[in-house]
Design an enzyme around this catalytic site. Sequence first.
Site, PDB file in Angstrom:
ATOM      1  N   ASP A   1      12.783   3.279   6.697  1.00 31.52           N
ATOM      2  CA  ASP A   1      11.855   2.757   5.694  1.00 31.52           C
ATOM      3  C   ASP A   1      10.927   3.829   5.123  1.00 31.52           C
ATOM      4  O   ASP A   1      10.667   4.820   5.791  1.00 31.52           O
ATOM      5  CB  ASP A   1      11.009   1.603   6.303  1.00 31.52           C
ATOM      6  CG  ASP A   1      10.186   2.035   7.518  1.00 31.52           C
ATOM      7  OD1 ASP A   1      10.753   2.645   8.443  1.00 31.52           O
ATOM      8  OD2 ASP A   1       8.972   1.763   7.517  1.00 31.52           O
TER       9      ASP A   1
ATOM     10  N   GLU B   1       2.119  -1.171   5.231  1.00 31.02           N
ATOM     11  CA  GLU B   1       3.379  -1.914   5.349  1.00 31.02           C
ATOM     12  C   GLU B   1       3.553  -2.780   4.106  1.00 31.02           C
ATOM     13  O   GLU B   1       2.641  -3.525   3.735  1.00 31.02           O
ATOM     14  CB  GLU B   1       3.367  -2.822   6.585  1.00 31.02           C
ATOM     15  CG  GLU B   1       3.442  -2.088   7.907  1.00 31.02           C
ATOM     16  CD  GLU B   1       4.880  -1.781   8.346  1.00 31.02           C
ATOM     17  OE1 GLU B   1       5.833  -2.117   7.612  1.00 31.02           O
ATOM     18  OE2 GLU B   1       5.024  -1.198   9.441  1.00 31.02           O
TER      19      GLU B   1
HETATM   20 ZN   LIG Z   1       8.008   1.770   9.397  1.00 27.84          ZN
END
Ligand SMILES: [Zn+2]
Length: 294
Positions: free
Chosen positions: A212, A164
Site C-alpha cells: 500500500d 490511512e
Molecule cells: Zn500500510
Amino acid sequence: MSLLLFLLNLLLGSYKIIPSLFMDKRLLGSLVIILFLAIYSCSYQPYRQANKSYKRQAKLYAKEVRRTPSLFFTTQNNPLYWIGTTNFNMRKPNFVIIHYTAQNSCEQTLRTFTLPRTQVSAHYVICKDGSVHHMLNDYLRAWHAGIAKWGNLTDINSASVGIEIDNNGFEVFTEPQMKSLFQLLDTLKLKYSIPANNFIGHSDIAPSRKADPGKYFPWKTLADSGYGVWYGDTTNVVVPDSFNSVRALRIIGYDVRDSISAIRAFKTHFLQDTSCILTEADKKVLLEVAERSL
Ligand SMILES: [Zn+2]
C-alpha cells in the site's frame, strides 16, 4: 414518573390522552420501551471506551514527560545533577506515510484501531466520503509502519504521521478522499515543515511486506503539489553503462536487502506497475528520481 408523563405528553401532543394510556398497560409499556430506545440511541457512543482509554494513556505519558532525567539512570562514581534547560519544545514528525486500509469500510478500520489486541493504529483515517478521523495527537507515536526502513531511518513510527485511506487495494481512491488528503497534507507540511521528499508510502518503507497505497494511488498528482519526489521528461536521459540500479534505489531511500521487492515498490510508486523487472525506460526514471533524491 412525572418526567416520563411529560415526555409522553410531548410525544402524543395532548395531556388528554394520558389517562387513557393507563387503561391500556400494554400500550403504555410499548411506549416506554420506544422512549428508552430513542434516548439510548441518541446517547450511544461506540467509541466511548476507546476515548477513555486514550485519555488515560495520554495522562500517563504526560506524567512521564514531567519526570526529571535524574530518575532514568545512575552513575557509579560521578555525581549526577539535574538542571532543567529553559529552551526546548516537542519533537515533531518529519515524514508522512500514506497507506490504504486494505479493509472494506471505514467503520471496520476505526474499530480495528480502537481494539487493543490489533496493536495497529494511525494518526488519521480518511473515509470514502472524504470525512477525516483524527485518532492520535500528531506528537505521539502511532503504530502504522511496523518493521520498516527508509535510508538509515529504522524507527519510522517515531518520525512520522501515518495516514490511512479507506480503500481495499483493488479500487481507485475517491475524489472527496483526495480533496481531504490534500487539505491534510497541506496542514501537516506547513505545521511541521516536512520536506517534499518525505511524503512516501508504506510499500516504500517496507517493500518486502507491504503493497500500500498501491498502484492506484496518484503519486504524480501529489508530487505536482509538493508532496513527494517525481521525475521530469526522460526522453533525453542517457543511462550510463556503469549505472547501478540497486545503488540508485538505495540513494532514493529504499531498503535494498531484498532488491526484487525494492524494485517492485519503486515501480508501483513511480510507474503504476507492480512487476519487478527494470526495463531501459524504467532505469531512466530510476536515474532521474535518484538524482532528485540526492
Ligand atoms: Zn500500510
